[in-house]
Design a protein around this motif. Structure first.
Motif, short mmCIF file in Angstrom:
data_model
loop_
_atom_site.label_atom_id
_atom_site.label_comp_id
_atom_site.label_asym_id
_atom_site.label_seq_id
_atom_site.Cartn_x
_atom_site.Cartn_y
_atom_site.Cartn_z
N UNK A 1 0.80 -1.23 0.00
CA UNK A 1 0.00 0.00 0.00
C UNK A 1 0.83 1.28 0.00
N UNK A 2 2.07 1.13 0.48
CA UNK A 2 2.87 2.34 0.69
C UNK A 2 4.16 2.28 -0.11
N UNK A 3 4.74 3.47 -0.30
CA UNK A 3 6.11 3.54 -0.76
C UNK A 3 6.94 3.38 0.51
N UNK A 4 7.84 2.39 0.54
CA UNK A 4 8.51 2.08 1.80
C UNK A 4 9.92 2.68 1.86
N UNK A 5 10.22 3.28 2.99
CA UNK A 5 11.54 3.86 3.24
C UNK A 5 12.13 3.18 4.47
N UNK A 6 13.45 3.09 4.52
CA UNK A 6 14.07 2.50 5.69
C UNK A 6 15.58 2.62 5.64
N UNK A 7 16.27 2.19 6.70
CA UNK A 7 17.73 2.27 6.72
C UNK A 7 18.35 1.16 5.86
N UNK A 8 19.35 1.53 5.08
CA UNK A 8 20.01 0.58 4.20
C UNK A 8 21.49 0.91 4.17
N UNK B 1 29.82 1.40 2.76
CA UNK B 1 29.42 1.01 4.10
C UNK B 1 28.60 2.07 4.82
N UNK B 2 28.15 3.09 4.10
CA UNK B 2 27.41 4.18 4.74
C UNK B 2 25.92 3.86 4.80
N UNK B 3 25.28 4.17 5.94
CA UNK B 3 23.85 3.92 6.06
C UNK B 3 23.06 5.11 5.55
N UNK B 4 22.06 4.82 4.74
CA UNK B 4 21.15 5.86 4.27
C UNK B 4 19.73 5.50 4.66
N UNK B 5 18.95 6.50 4.99
CA UNK B 5 17.52 6.29 5.14
C UNK B 5 16.91 6.70 3.81
N UNK B 6 16.49 5.72 3.04
CA UNK B 6 16.13 6.03 1.67
C UNK B 6 14.96 5.15 1.23
N UNK B 7 14.47 5.43 0.03
CA UNK B 7 13.38 4.62 -0.50
C UNK B 7 13.90 3.23 -0.85
N UNK B 8 13.17 2.21 -0.45
CA UNK B 8 13.59 0.85 -0.74
C UNK B 8 12.94 0.40 -2.03
N UNK B 9 13.76 0.20 -3.06
CA UNK B 9 13.19 -0.34 -4.29
C UNK B 9 12.75 -1.78 -4.02
N UNK B 10 13.54 -2.44 -3.15
CA UNK B 10 13.23 -3.80 -2.74
C UNK B 10 13.22 -3.77 -1.21
N UNK B 11 12.09 -4.11 -0.59
CA UNK B 11 12.00 -3.96 0.88
C UNK B 11 13.01 -4.84 1.61
#
Ligand code: SF4
Ligand code: SF4
Ligand code: SF4
Ligand code: SF4
Lengths: 355, 668
Positions: free
Chosen positions: A21-28, A34-44
């Motif tokens: 239902x949603x466009x999902x964002x999360x830490x990756x 090796x840097x963490x981004x909070x970004x849109x997940x193309x693949x959850x």
């Protein structure tokens, strides 16, 4: 409060379900660096709940760095203008938000929506949002949320809150939307012993700050009074201001900073067409507070620094945010070329260090 | 996730960033935390680079002159016109003005085009070309034509001298590293005529009289010699030619040093002792747009060499490149007398190697830098090819108008294109894979982020097309083939390939068999030769104020470079920031201290007349504590000021930052 449990191996199902239902964002974690981004997940499946605090604040989801908010077309011959507001309305889910970052977003809510005027652009990003927070069972090097009352566990504002209990996650429900999702996933119920275990984890985490969160020792409460009353010596601000490179980074990385700029850009593909852009801006920039006619209420750089720390640390700003403007994430200390991130500033003000 | 790694292309620091895109457009930028140079920091320019990369102010179609204006054309037609035009002239009448912003691959191919296709050595870098002065000194002294130290080692230096560069404005993240070193205890000393931000952040500030930098450096060296503080074992084991440099000490009139430099003798001596006793020491300076002149740089290098601070950890004689690929431009042989990797064109073995690889002869005739040709009324230059002019101001506009033919190649709109007969668009640096070499010799890979607009060629393809029309056949299937060719011809780039670079944060040259991972800094143990002292002058004239002209006016160009920069004008926030000063002083300003202002009877923003033996101008004054009494500072960024006053003083300006003009300032 309703609580559930979800096995570690299954926790990805939350993002998966939300993805319908949603466009999902999360830490990756970006693989090359090796840097963490909070970004849109193309693949959850990319979402990594054990990733360290993201390098970028999640505010970019509701308040992007550069965003087209309007386009207009001026017809010279007919003397008419066509305007199209350009709102982003896709419902968004944030999965794995750190508690400090949630506190930051609540500050933004109060800034953009809680005052006399409601910011439509922000509202459209924010309105259908689903938020899953993630308790920090260990802090990171630059964290100091314990001093700013914003972590390591979230208290309000989430739909679901996750806490890593070892083999499984405790899932606390914070809203009806959250309850519906938990029901859909048929999660196993949790009991008070799990809640007690969570409390233990959070206490352990707080105890770990001493040894782990070594980069940022800030005794925030000690300076709030002085900053509010203006009882900070000029030469302390001058010492701080001399070290500012006016890069804007502290504002850009701060989850609660809301400065923006509006610029109209001609669309060269069509005569008379233009886009209105909203971009991040910073109170550390001289041009930000400059008014037409050359008057600048905050010209010397130390005055502009002073403004930012006032915004983060004074009681008067608390009236707007209903909490301190600083949420203790420590990012500004990471990125500051002048080494005057908020924790250092707090130390200088507290000890009246001037060189 | 949508975060593509790359390199900031504003200045020579080469900070790492991530770029985000949406629908084939650039929408954001974020610093790279683990990048060894920038470690998660960016400056005001770097933080707003997405504004530039999304600008509509692009050149998107080939244009050719028709009926006084431009008409849209095709690459085919425009390139044919360019080749036909150039073919009409002998090599000495053709010139190529390259951009210090182009990627290494594009620089190299432009160089090859000039030499292999059009047989000319009239090729030089636009803007900031003074970097060559630094390279000459370091190459002659050590064999390394680039920064001897490394940005990563700044925090290992116990002593850091910042000489005549406003480094927190020009290369802010290098300035940040120096500031961090200072906070960790390093002895940071600034030598400058203006109180810059780094001067305020330094432990010691030597506010030298304008034009007396060289004298101050010599006085430092002499103290080390007089007090026997140099490392005798190092000097005899690793250096040659000290005797000749020592000769200069005898000519230094001790009793006048403090008077002529404006610095108390004891302060100079104390700094010399700090330098000598530190285990490691670095110096940063700029020979860019208006940095120090070659002779002064020679003195600085000699000082650090005699102090034994060359070739060891935490040491370095470090010229700072203001533009992102200025170092790369020289590495790629963009100079009349150079081929790649600072190999001399006149070396027949080298020229033969290139001719064999190119299957075309390298021309032997002497060429000249383009600005030298444009400023020479008797020059034979008739046709000029210009790539991505970086400034918002076109110098020598009159000479350019008189040329028979001008071609402009570029990605962004630029006033230079107005002088062109043919305009050829190319893709921006995020629309193709590319490498750039920062000021510490770090060759970095920047991956393509978005596709170029329909039909738009990247530079390397355009150059191959031009070569094709000129009768050569260049067979590059992909841009990485160009780097492979560079590696075959260039000893310092021998081990470089796109595949190797794309894995990490770049490699510092030389990258060769001995140093497959690159070379962080110049290493005395690996030098395989003695280091020579640079041949410096022994005349120490310092410009002196005279009775009718009691002020020494310094003309700052570098500090204000970004105000009028063509790329900066295509951003919103950086442009606003750089213009903030301009808005207070729209006609430019001359900066004097409160005491001088009082003597003249003026206040901030009051108009004055500045009179020199050669001309005069009216500007507003800016009153500030950053200059000393009887010195004045004028920024070189207001078009009016440049044409009205400063161009009359070109001889003086050519001397670089030390250039000073004695003037009188009057209330009007
Ligand atoms: S500051 Fe607190 S809430 Fe934020 S990441 Fe660190 S521990 Fe978690
Ligand atoms: S002021 Fe600094 S530490 Fe506080 S919330 Fe903002 S970025 Fe984080
Ligand atoms: S990050 Fe530091 S240097 Fe940059 S604007 Fe903020 S306080 Fe100034
Ligand atoms: S210092 Fe230079 S390379 Fe780094 S962000 Fe600023 S302009 Fe870009």
């Amino acid at each position: 409060m309703t609580m559930f449990l979800i096995k570690k191996a299954d926790v990805g199902k939350i993002a998966q379900e939300l993805g319908r239902e949603y466009q999902v964002y999360g830490p990756m974690i970006e693989k090359g660096s090796g840097q963490t981004f909070f970004d849109r997940a193309e693949d959850v499946a990319e979402i990594n709940l054990s990733a360290p605090i993201p390098s970028n604040p999640p505010k970019s989801v509701v308040f992007p760095q550069m965003e087209r908010i309007l386009s207009y077309e001026y017809d010279r011959t007919k003397n008419t203008v066509k305007m199209e507001p350009d709102y982003e309305v896709t419902p968004k889910a944030l999965v794995g938000l750190r508690p400090c970052d949630l506190a930051g977003m609540l500050c933004l809510d109060r800034f953009f929506m809680g005052q006399e005027f409601v910011d439509e652009v922000y509202l459209n990003h924010r309105k259908k949002m689903f938020i899953v927070t993630n308790t920090c069972v260990t802090p990171f090097k630059q964290c100091f949320c314990v001093c700013t009352d914003s972590g390591p566990a979230a208290g309000e504002g989430y739909d679901l809150n996750l806490t890593d209990l070892g083999k499984e996650y405790l899932v606390e429900v914070g809203s009806e939307k959250g309850a519906a999702l938990a029901a859909k996933l048929s999660l196993a119920p949790a009991n008070d012993s799990h809640l007690a275990l969570k409390k233990e984890k959070v206490d352990q985490s707080i105890a770990m700050f001493e040894d782990i969160a070594v980069d940022s020792k800030a005794w925030v409460s000690r300076v709030m009074n002085r900053v509010t009353t203006g009882f900070v010596k000029d030469d302390v601000w001058e010492y701080i201001g001399d070290q500012c490179f006016e890069c804007g980074a502290c504002t850009f990385v701060c989850p609660s900073c809301s400065c923006f700029n509006i610029a109209d850009v001609n669309n060269t593909d069509c005569a008379g067409c233009a886009d209105r852009l909203r971009t991040w801006d910073s109170c550390s920039y001289e041009g930000y507070s400059r008014m037409a006619g050359g008057h600048n209420p905050r010209k010397p750089v130390e005055d502009r620094r002073n403004k930012r720390f006032f915004c983060k640390l004074s009681y008067s700003q608390m009236k707007k945010y209903l909490r301190p403007g600083c949420v203790g994430c420590g990012r500004c200390a990471w990125v500051c070329p002048g080494d005057i991130g908020l924790p250092n500033v707090v130390t200088y003000v507290r000890r009246e260090i001037t060189g | 996730m949508n975060q593509k790694p790359g390199v900031c292309t504003f200045c020579g620091t080469g900070c790492g960033h991530f770029i985000g895109t949406e629908n084939n457009r650039i929408t954001r930028v974020y610093p790279s935390q683990n990048h060894p140079v920038s470690k998660g920091r960016l400056c005001v320019r770097g933080w707003n680079i997405h504004e530039l990369l999304d600008t509509p102010e692009r050149i998107k179609k080939p244009l050719v002159r028709a009926d006084g204006g431009f008409k849209e054309s095709s690459y085919d037609d425009a390139v044919a016109r360019l080749v036909d035009a150039l073919k009409k002239y002998p090599p000495e009448s053709i010139g190529f003005l390259a951009s210090p912003r182009s990627s290494n691959e594009e620089q190299y191919l432009l160089m090859k085009l000039a030499r292999a296709a059009f047989k000319t050595n009239n090729i030089s870098l636009d803007s900031d070309s003074g970097h060559r002065a630094s390279l000459n000194v370091l190459h002659a002294g050590t064999g390394m034509a680039g920064m001897l130290g490394s940005i990563e080692e700044i925090r290992k230096a116990e002593f850091i001298l910042v000489a005549g560069i406003d480094i927190t404005r020009q290369n802010p993240i290098i300035g940040s590293e120096i500031h961090m070193a200072r906070r960790a205890g390093a002895m940071v000393v600034t030598l400058d005529s203006r109180r810059t931000q780094i001067a305020k952040l330094s432990k010691k500030f030597l506010q030298v009289k304008p034009g007396a930098n060289r004298l101050a450096v010599l006085a430092l060296a002499k103290t080390i010699y007089d007090e026997n503080l140099s490392d005798a074992a190092f000097l005899s084991a690793h250096t040659e030619g000290f005797e000749k440099f020592r000769h200069a000490f005898g000519l230094l009139p001790d009793n006048e040093v403090s008077d002529r430099t404006g610095i108390p003798a004891e302060e100079i001596k104390a700094v010399a002792r700090d330098l000598a006793k530190a285990k490691s020491a670095m110096v940063f300076f700029s020979s860019g747009i208006s940095g120090l002149d070659e002779d002064t740089i020679g003195f600085i290098y000699n000082l650090f060499l005699m102090a034994g601070k060359v070739g060891k950890e935490g040491c370095g004689v470090n010229p700072v490149a203001g533009l992102n690929n200025l170092q790369g431009g020289y590495d790629m042989g963009i100079a009349p007398d150079l081929l790649t990797g600072f190999q001399a064109l006149e070396d027949t073995a080298v020229a033969k190697k290139f001719s064999a690889e190119w299957k075309a002869d390298v021309p032997a005739a002497t060429g000249a830098p383009i600005y030298t040709l444009l400023s020479d009324p008797s020059s034979k230059l008739k046709a000029l090819v210009v790539v991505d002019h970086d400034e918002g101001i076109v110098r020598y506009a009159d000479a350019i108008k008189k040329l028979d033919f001008v071609a402009y190649i570029g990605a962004f709109k630029n006033p230079f294109a107005e002088y062109a007969h043919v305009v050829l668009p190319i893709a921006t640096y995020v629309q193709e894979d590319a490498t750039f070499t920062n000021t510490e010799r770090r060759i970095q890979y920047s991956m393509k982020k978005i596709e170029p607009e329909e039909g738009l060629l990247p530079g390397w393809k355009l150059y191959a097309m031009i070569a094709g029309k000129a009768g050569l056949s260049w067979k590059y299937a992909k841009v990485s083939d160009v780097m492979d060719e560079i590696a075959r011809l260039t000893p310092t780039y021998a081990g470089v390939s796109h595949a190797k670079l794309s894995a990490g944060f770049g490699m510092q040259w030389p990258v060769d068999e001995k140093n497959p991972q690159g070379t962080r800094r110049f290493d005395i143990a690996q030098a395989g030769r003695k280091l020579s002292f640079y041949k410096v002058s022994d005349v120490f004239e310092v410009p002196a104020a005279k009775e009718q002209f009691p002020f020494l006016l310094m003309v700052g160009k570098a500090q204000h470079f970004w105000h009028q920069n063509n790329l900066m004008k295509k951003t919103h926030i950086p442009m606003r920031e750089y213009n903030a000063t301009l808005m207070d002083y729209p006609e430019g300003y001359v900066e004097i201290c409160p005491r001088s202002a009082k003597e003249i009877g003026v206040r901030d923003r009051w108009p004055v007349r500045v009179v020199s033996p050669h001309g005069e101008m009216r500007v507003d004054v800016k009153v500030s504590e950053d200059v000393k009494p009887n010195t004045a500072y004028a920024p070189y960024f207001v078009q009016e000021m440049i044409s009205r006053f400063l161009l009359g003083h070109t001889e003086v300006l050519r001397q670089g930052e030390d250039a000073t003009i004695p003037v009188r300032i009057e209330k009007v």
